[in-house]
Design a protein around this motif. Structure first.
Motif, mmCIF file in Angstrom:
data_model
loop_
_atom_site.group_PDB
_atom_site.id
_atom_site.type_symbol
_atom_site.label_atom_id
_atom_site.label_comp_id
_atom_site.label_asym_id
_atom_site.label_seq_id
_atom_site.Cartn_x
_atom_site.Cartn_y
_atom_site.Cartn_z
ATOM 1 N N ALA A 11 65.962 -113.765 -15.794
ATOM 2 C CA ALA A 11 65.849 -113.872 -17.247
ATOM 3 C C ALA A 11 66.137 -112.541 -17.935
ATOM 4 O O ALA A 11 66.573 -112.502 -19.072
ATOM 5 C CB ALA A 11 64.468 -114.367 -17.632
ATOM 6 N N ASN A 12 65.900 -111.430 -17.249
ATOM 7 C CA ASN A 12 66.083 -110.112 -17.853
ATOM 8 C C ASN A 12 67.363 -109.414 -17.419
ATOM 9 O O ASN A 12 67.551 -108.247 -17.728
ATOM 10 C CB ASN A 12 64.893 -109.214 -17.498
ATOM 11 C CG ASN A 12 63.631 -109.644 -18.197
ATOM 12 O OD1 ASN A 12 63.687 -110.234 -19.266
ATOM 13 N ND2 ASN A 12 62.504 -109.370 -17.589
ATOM 14 N N ASP A 13 68.240 -110.096 -16.669
ATOM 15 C CA ASP A 13 69.466 -109.450 -16.192
ATOM 16 C C ASP A 13 70.286 -108.863 -17.329
ATOM 17 O O ASP A 13 70.738 -107.732 -17.250
ATOM 18 C CB ASP A 13 70.325 -110.439 -15.400
ATOM 19 C CG ASP A 13 69.862 -110.582 -13.961
ATOM 20 O OD1 ASP A 13 69.036 -109.751 -13.534
ATOM 21 O OD2 ASP A 13 70.319 -111.518 -13.295
ATOM 22 N N GLY A 14 70.476 -109.625 -18.394
ATOM 23 C CA GLY A 14 71.262 -109.138 -19.535
ATOM 24 C C GLY A 14 70.586 -107.960 -20.219
ATOM 25 O O GLY A 14 71.237 -106.983 -20.587
ATOM 26 N N LEU A 15 69.266 -108.024 -20.343
ATOM 27 C CA LEU A 15 68.518 -106.941 -20.977
ATOM 28 C C LEU A 15 68.573 -105.672 -20.136
ATOM 29 O O LEU A 15 68.808 -104.584 -20.652
ATOM 30 C CB LEU A 15 67.067 -107.369 -21.209
ATOM 31 C CG LEU A 15 66.147 -106.345 -21.874
ATOM 32 C CD1 LEU A 15 66.655 -106.034 -23.287
ATOM 33 C CD2 LEU A 15 64.723 -106.843 -21.901
ATOM 34 N N TYR A 16 68.361 -105.792 -18.831
ATOM 35 C CA TYR A 16 68.431 -104.635 -17.944
ATOM 36 C C TYR A 16 69.823 -104.023 -17.975
ATOM 37 O O TYR A 16 69.984 -102.807 -18.000
ATOM 38 C CB TYR A 16 68.083 -105.040 -16.509
ATOM 39 C CG TYR A 16 66.602 -105.039 -16.230
ATOM 40 C CD1 TYR A 16 66.010 -103.973 -15.585
ATOM 41 C CD2 TYR A 16 65.802 -106.115 -16.606
ATOM 42 C CE1 TYR A 16 64.651 -103.972 -15.313
ATOM 43 C CE2 TYR A 16 64.455 -106.131 -16.349
ATOM 44 C CZ TYR A 16 63.873 -105.050 -15.700
ATOM 45 O OH TYR A 16 62.535 -105.041 -15.440
ATOM 46 N N ARG A 17 70.836 -104.866 -17.946
ATOM 47 C CA ARG A 17 72.213 -104.369 -17.967
ATOM 48 C C ARG A 17 72.522 -103.680 -19.295
ATOM 49 O O ARG A 17 73.156 -102.638 -19.331
ATOM 50 C CB ARG A 17 73.180 -105.540 -17.742
ATOM 51 C CG ARG A 17 74.414 -105.128 -16.992
ATOM 52 C CD ARG A 17 75.305 -106.289 -16.580
ATOM 53 N NE ARG A 17 74.557 -107.439 -16.075
ATOM 54 C CZ ARG A 17 74.669 -108.678 -16.559
ATOM 55 N NH1 ARG A 17 75.508 -108.939 -17.533
ATOM 56 N NH2 ARG A 17 73.951 -109.668 -16.069
ATOM 57 N N PHE A 18 72.066 -104.261 -20.396
ATOM 58 C CA PHE A 18 72.322 -103.688 -21.721
ATOM 59 C C PHE A 18 71.621 -102.338 -21.884
ATOM 60 O O PHE A 18 72.198 -101.385 -22.386
ATOM 61 C CB PHE A 18 71.860 -104.656 -22.817
ATOM 62 C CG PHE A 18 71.985 -104.091 -24.194
ATOM 63 C CD1 PHE A 18 73.227 -103.979 -24.796
ATOM 64 C CD2 PHE A 18 70.869 -103.670 -24.894
ATOM 65 C CE1 PHE A 18 73.358 -103.455 -26.077
ATOM 66 C CE2 PHE A 18 70.983 -103.135 -26.167
ATOM 67 C CZ PHE A 18 72.231 -103.032 -26.760
ATOM 68 N N GLY A 20 70.400 -100.376 -19.425
ATOM 69 C CA GLY A 20 70.687 -99.420 -18.365
ATOM 70 C C GLY A 20 69.478 -99.155 -17.498
ATOM 71 O O GLY A 20 69.404 -98.128 -16.827
ATOM 72 N N GLY A 21 68.539 -100.041 -17.472
ATOM 73 C CA GLY A 21 67.336 -99.900 -16.668
ATOM 74 C C GLY A 21 66.224 -100.714 -17.278
ATOM 75 O O GLY A 21 66.440 -101.503 -18.191
ATOM 76 N N SER A 22 65.017 -100.469 -16.775
ATOM 77 C CA SER A 22 63.890 -101.223 -17.315
ATOM 78 C C SER A 22 63.587 -100.747 -18.731
ATOM 79 O O SER A 22 63.765 -99.571 -19.043
ATOM 80 C CB SER A 22 62.666 -101.059 -16.425
ATOM 81 O OG SER A 22 62.134 -99.761 -16.560
ATOM 82 N N PRO A 23 63.141 -101.637 -19.591
ATOM 83 C CA PRO A 23 62.884 -101.255 -20.978
ATOM 84 C C PRO A 23 61.876 -100.117 -21.114
ATOM 85 O O PRO A 23 62.046 -99.227 -21.948
ATOM 86 C CB PRO A 23 62.351 -102.541 -21.610
ATOM 87 C CG PRO A 23 62.908 -103.635 -20.778
ATOM 88 C CD PRO A 23 62.993 -103.085 -19.396
ATOM 89 N N LEU A 24 60.854 -100.088 -20.284
ATOM 90 C CA LEU A 24 59.851 -99.028 -20.367
ATOM 91 C C LEU A 24 60.428 -97.674 -19.967
ATOM 92 O O LEU A 24 60.194 -96.664 -20.638
ATOM 93 C CB LEU A 24 58.652 -99.380 -19.479
ATOM 94 C CG LEU A 24 57.415 -98.510 -19.643
ATOM 95 C CD1 LEU A 24 56.927 -98.538 -21.092
ATOM 96 C CD2 LEU A 24 56.326 -98.976 -18.704
ATOM 97 N N ALA A 25 61.227 -97.644 -18.902
ATOM 98 C CA ALA A 25 61.843 -96.385 -18.461
ATOM 99 C C ALA A 25 62.840 -95.876 -19.503
ATOM 100 O O ALA A 25 62.904 -94.676 -19.789
ATOM 101 C CB ALA A 25 62.532 -96.578 -17.112
ATOM 102 N N VAL A 26 63.616 -96.783 -20.075
ATOM 103 C CA VAL A 26 64.589 -96.396 -21.098
ATOM 104 C C VAL A 26 63.875 -95.876 -22.336
ATOM 105 O O VAL A 26 64.265 -94.853 -22.914
ATOM 106 C CB VAL A 26 65.523 -97.580 -21.441
ATOM 107 C CG1 VAL A 26 66.392 -97.263 -22.645
ATOM 108 C CG2 VAL A 26 66.385 -97.927 -20.240
#
Length: 100
Positions: A11-18, A20-26
């Protein structure tokens, strides 16, 4: 040896790809980078509440810095020339002639 790849949730593949990593790390990297850039901009006189005035002041400062450098170099040139030019002239006038 099996190839172990860490798979992200589908479910988060597009978000991770957009991102460039996990939302928290970014978000963490963006916060640190923003603070670093803010310190640098503050050091050169930027004000976040009046950004247009800060940009104008920066260009004025760069402009004046260039002419101050020319003024500084000219003053040292004149100060050194007061000693160097007369000594060079005297050495040329009273120096031993060299054969050609």
């Amino acid at each position: 040896m099996p190839n172990e790849t860490r798979e992200l949730p589908a479910a988060n593949d597009g978000l991770y790809r957009f991102l460039g990593g996990s939302p928290l790390a970014v978000a963490f990297r963006l916060i640190l980078l923003s603070m670093l850039v803010g310190v640098v901009l503050s050091a050169i006189g930027f004000d976040p509440w009046n950004i247009l005035s800060s940009i104008r002041r920066l260009f004025d400062w760069i402009y004046n810095l260039g002419f101050d450098a020319i003024n500084w170099a000219w003053r040292y040139f004149l100060l050194g020339a007061v000693i160097v030019i007369p000594i060079w002239l005297l050495s040329r006038l009273f120096g031993t002639p060299r054969g050609r």
